[in-house]
Design a protein around this motif. Structure first.
Motif, short mmCIF file in Angstrom:
data_model
loop_
_atom_site.label_atom_id
_atom_site.label_comp_id
_atom_site.label_asym_id
_atom_site.label_seq_id
_atom_site.Cartn_x
_atom_site.Cartn_y
_atom_site.Cartn_z
N CYS A 412 -10.62 57.58 55.49
CA CYS A 412 -9.92 56.92 56.59
C CYS A 412 -9.61 57.91 57.71
O CYS A 412 -9.44 59.10 57.48
CB CYS A 412 -8.58 56.32 56.11
SG CYS A 412 -8.76 54.93 54.97
N VAL A 413 -9.55 57.38 58.91
CA VAL A 413 -9.02 58.09 60.07
C VAL A 413 -7.98 57.15 60.67
O VAL A 413 -8.32 56.04 61.10
CB VAL A 413 -10.11 58.42 61.10
CG1 VAL A 413 -9.50 59.19 62.28
CG2 VAL A 413 -11.22 59.23 60.47
N VAL A 414 -6.72 57.57 60.69
CA VAL A 414 -5.63 56.66 61.04
C VAL A 414 -4.84 57.22 62.22
O VAL A 414 -4.41 58.37 62.19
CB VAL A 414 -4.68 56.45 59.83
CG1 VAL A 414 -3.60 55.43 60.18
CG2 VAL A 414 -5.47 55.99 58.60
N ASP A 415 -4.65 56.41 63.24
CA ASP A 415 -3.79 56.76 64.37
C ASP A 415 -2.34 56.61 63.91
O ASP A 415 -1.90 55.50 63.58
CB ASP A 415 -4.09 55.82 65.54
CG ASP A 415 -3.40 56.25 66.84
OD1 ASP A 415 -2.35 56.91 66.75
OD2 ASP A 415 -3.91 55.91 67.92
N LEU A 416 -1.61 57.72 63.88
CA LEU A 416 -0.26 57.74 63.31
C LEU A 416 0.82 57.38 64.32
O LEU A 416 2.02 57.38 63.98
CB LEU A 416 0.03 59.12 62.72
CG LEU A 416 -0.92 59.57 61.59
CD1 LEU A 416 -0.56 60.98 61.14
CD2 LEU A 416 -0.85 58.60 60.42
N ARG A 417 0.45 57.06 65.55
CA ARG A 417 1.47 56.75 66.55
C ARG A 417 2.16 55.41 66.27
O ARG A 417 3.32 55.22 66.63
CB ARG A 417 0.85 56.75 67.95
CG ARG A 417 0.41 58.13 68.41
CD ARG A 417 -0.30 58.07 69.75
NE ARG A 417 -1.59 57.40 69.67
CZ ARG A 417 -2.44 57.26 70.69
NH1 ARG A 417 -2.10 57.75 71.89
NH2 ARG A 417 -3.59 56.65 70.54
N ASP A 418 1.44 54.48 65.66
CA ASP A 418 1.99 53.20 65.22
C ASP A 418 1.26 52.81 63.95
O ASP A 418 0.18 53.32 63.66
CB ASP A 418 1.78 52.09 66.27
CG ASP A 418 2.59 52.30 67.54
OD1 ASP A 418 3.79 52.59 67.42
OD2 ASP A 418 2.00 52.19 68.63
N LEU A 419 1.82 51.85 63.23
CA LEU A 419 1.09 51.30 62.10
C LEU A 419 -0.07 50.48 62.66
O LEU A 419 0.15 49.51 63.40
CB LEU A 419 2.00 50.39 61.26
CG LEU A 419 1.37 49.82 59.98
CD1 LEU A 419 1.00 50.94 59.02
CD2 LEU A 419 2.32 48.82 59.33
N PRO A 420 -1.30 50.87 62.38
CA PRO A 420 -2.45 50.20 63.02
C PRO A 420 -2.53 48.71 62.68
O PRO A 420 -2.39 48.31 61.53
CB PRO A 420 -3.65 50.95 62.44
CG PRO A 420 -3.12 52.29 62.06
CD PRO A 420 -1.72 52.01 61.56
N ARG A 421 -2.77 47.93 63.72
CA ARG A 421 -3.02 46.51 63.55
C ARG A 421 -4.51 46.21 63.51
O ARG A 421 -4.92 45.13 63.09
CB ARG A 421 -2.37 45.71 64.69
CG ARG A 421 -0.86 45.76 64.72
CD ARG A 421 -0.32 45.19 66.03
NE ARG A 421 -0.79 43.82 66.27
CZ ARG A 421 -0.75 43.23 67.47
NH1 ARG A 421 -0.30 43.90 68.52
NH2 ARG A 421 -1.17 41.99 67.61
#
Length: 666
Positions: A412-421
């Motif tokens: 996974c590559v996850v943007d941590l600024r918000d919980l991804p929608r």
């Protein structure tokens, strides 16, 4: 002369000529001699035969010395190798861009340490640079031989000292090596090709041949020798003509050229050996076969780096230049070094090779020395970089999205600024879009990428099907779909994948084979199953239409060298320009693929499945074409994948697309 003699055999040089000519023709005009690569296997047999003959003679006469043996190897191998490395570094200085020269430095280091076969094995894989752009790739076989030379004398000495049966022990090791080669050719083809233990049997076969001749047990003459020589020549030539890159090679398919070489070696008294294989033209080529093998490939490679489509005349010019240089190298360097100043020559050769290793390492560590003139005067692939994920807090595991079964090997590559929608799934085409999507996303509308690895090591394509062309993706994709479906906060799933993977096309340079592909129904079922399961889980799905396919971006750089004469000789200004494809042509080629996506979307309705088209983003409607470059920046980064810059352009529009009320939810 007797076939068991340790004296000079001109027919062996003739066999060398046959091997090197087949390799050179294959590298220059592969369609003309599709199996010419078996010349390397013939070389392996010859090397094993000659080295074993020398070692056996030394052992029998009681003057075996490792120091003497390796000193002879240094004087034989190092001079031409040093000239080749110097040539590659010099040409690379004026021709290669920074990323290319950095790779050259790494390969010089590996070649100077005789580990290049191991490096090329490690580099092999989905994202590997194409072979035609590696000027020292041919030195993998030299590394295998040198690794053999380290082990073989010690093995022969141990067998003789312990009074073991040479034939029994070496035959057993040969069979084990062949079995390993055949097993690996199906499990890890690159390992079977590059690893020394899977090539050991070919050199050992030459060693067993030398042993048989020295004992007189294989000494042949008359009709018997003629029949075997003819059979041997037929095996080698037919292998060159009949085999091609699609064979599961080496494995058992290497047996015909290896057996052919052995039959020619044991038939020294045949008319074929005494007249054809010992003819002056073949002997002359055989004498220069080693430098010719080393030099021809770098020259071909640099021409292909400079201009993507060299003419037949330019290719023949490379071969002629390699032939002339090889003769000069043989007469002016190789022969004097072998005949005079043994100790000094060995010391100078070893020190020089160590120096080349240091230089190669320094070039690699120095990022390919980007301050060179050729870098400044050319647009590079770096113009397509746009920051990547810089400045974005990114998670490299799936933890922020929630737990997944330990049996599921997900990445996974996850943007941590918000919980991804929003979640992006797919193969390497999806991976190329991730950073651009994240950079252009808005608060509350962040992305994550969820991927997996197919059984062949490539990124998993989002297709659920038991059909043989998709089977390698099935398990990983099932885990991805199950995981994404179970995440309640994920509202939209975008799917991106390579058209060539969906339709099992065999090239990443063109979609020319797509209109005639018979796989449309299977593609509809496989991709449609993935979409259906996501829709059933309550997810809204966006099918991202694949980007237009152009030639590899390295060939689309409008590149020049730092040598004006070379630019004029190769007519680079006329040949090298931005790559393009007319929009109408691309739409015609991709019509069957687009129809599959439209059928899938139509099954569920626009409120559940949408289609995002990349063509309006990447192509210029006013000019009626799709180009590799926009505003001086590359739109493509690796093979048929978009660059980071293009990913940002797509990301901006795709974020607007999914942000509309029909896809973003309440």
């Amino acid at each position: 002369m007797s076939s068991g003699s340790h004296g000079y055999r001109p027919d062996i040089d003739g066999l060398r000529a046959l091997a090197v000519v087949s390799v050179c023709v294959f590298h220059a005009f592969p369609a003309l001699l599709p199996g010419g690569f078996v010349g390397v296997d013939v070389f392996f047999v010859i090397s094993g035969f000659l080295i074993t003959s020398i070692l056996q003679k030394d052992l029998q006469e009681g003057r075996f010395s490792l120091a003497t043996f390796y000193a002879r190897r240094v004087r034989r191998i190092f001079p031409s190798l040093l000239i080749t490395l110097a040539l590659v570094l010099a040409l690379g200085w004026y021709v290669c861009l920074d990323d290319e020269y950095q790779q050259v430095g790494k390969h010089v280091l590996a070649s100077a340490s005789f580990t290049s076969n191991l490096l090329y094995y490690l580099e092999s894989g989905y994202f590997d640079v194409v072979a035609e752009r590696k000027p020292l790739l041919n030195l993998w076989s030299l590394a295998v031989e040198e690794q053999f030379y380290i082990v073989w004398p010690l093995l022969l000495f141990a067998v003789r000292r312990r009074q073991l049966s040479f034939v029994a022990w070496i035959s057993a090791l040969t069979v084990l090596s062949l079995l390993a080669s055949e097993l690996l050719v199906w499990l890890k083809p690159a390992a079977s090709f590059f690893m020394p233990f899977s090539r050991f049997w070919e050199l050992a076969a030459g060693g067993l041949t030398a042993y048989g001749l020295s004992r007189g047990s294989w000494r042949l003459s008359g009709a018997g020798a003629s029949v075997l020589a003819l059979a041997g020549l037929a095996l080698v030539v037919s292998s060159c003509l009949w085999m091609d890159r699609n064979f599961a090679f080496p494995g058992v398919w290497a047996i015909p050229p290896v057996a052919g070489a052995i039959l020619l070696i044991v038939s020294a008294e045949s008319p074929i050996n005494r007249h054809l294989m010992s003819s002056p033209p073949l002997v002359w080529i055989g004498l220069i076969s080693y430098p010719l093998y080393l030099l021809h490939w770098p020259l071909l490679t640099f021409v292909r780096i400079v201009t993507p489509s060299p003419t037949a005349i330019e290719i023949l010019g490379c071969l002629a230049l390699a032939l002339a240089m090889s003769y000069l190298l043989y007469r002016a360097v190789e022969t004097p070094v072998r005949r005079r100043g043994a100790r000094l020559a060995v010391a100078v050769c070893v020190a020089s090779l160590a120096a080349f290793a240091l230089v190669g390492g320094a070039i690699h560590a120095g990022k390919g020395l980007p301050g060179r003139a050729v870098v400044a005067m050319n647009r590079t692939l770096a113009s397509g970089h746009d920051g990547g994920e810089a400045g974005i807090p990114v998670g490299r595991d799936c933890g922020p999205l929630g737990p997944h079964p330990s049996s599921a090997d997900l990445g996974c590559v996850v943007d941590l600024r918000d919980l991804p929608r929003f979640v992006l799934i797919g193969d390497s085409k999806a991976m190329a879009l991730v950073a651009g999507l994240m950079r252009t996303s808005s608060p509350g509308m962040r992305w994550a990428y969820v991927g997996g690895t197919a059984s062949d090591g490539a990124p998993s394509a989002p297709v659920l099907s038991d059909h043989e062309i998709y089977a390698r993706h099935r398990d990983a994709t099932a885990d991805i779909v199950d995981y994404v479906s179970s995440r309640p906060h994920v509202e939209v799933v975008a799917i991106a994948m390579a058209t060539r993977t969906l339709f099992d096309l065999r090239t990443d340079r063109t979609l020319a084979g797509l209109p005639d592909s018979p796989h449309a129904d299977m593609a509809h079922v496989g991709l449609g199953t993935t979409v259906r399961r996501l829709v059933e889980a309550g997810k809204k799905v966006v099918l991202v239409i694949d980007n237009p396919t152009l030639p590899h971006p390295h060939t689309c750089l409008e590149r020049r060298t730092a040598i004006d004469g070379l630019n004029e000789l190769l007519s680079v200004e006329e040949k090298n320009g931005p790559c393009r494809i007319a929009i109408d042509e691309h739409l015609a080629l991709s019509a069957q693929y687009r129809h599959v996506l439209e059928r899938i979307a139509g099954t569920h309705g626009v409120d559940k499945v949408g289609i995002f088209d990349t063509v309006p983003v990447l192509c210029e409607a006013q000019r009626g074409a799709c180009y590799s470059i926009r505003e001086g920046r590359m739109l493509y980064g690796n093979t048929d994948h978009v660059s980071d810059f293009a990913a940002g352009l797509i990301g901006f529009e795709l974020n607007r697309f999914v942000g509309r009320s029909a896809y973003a939810g309440p």
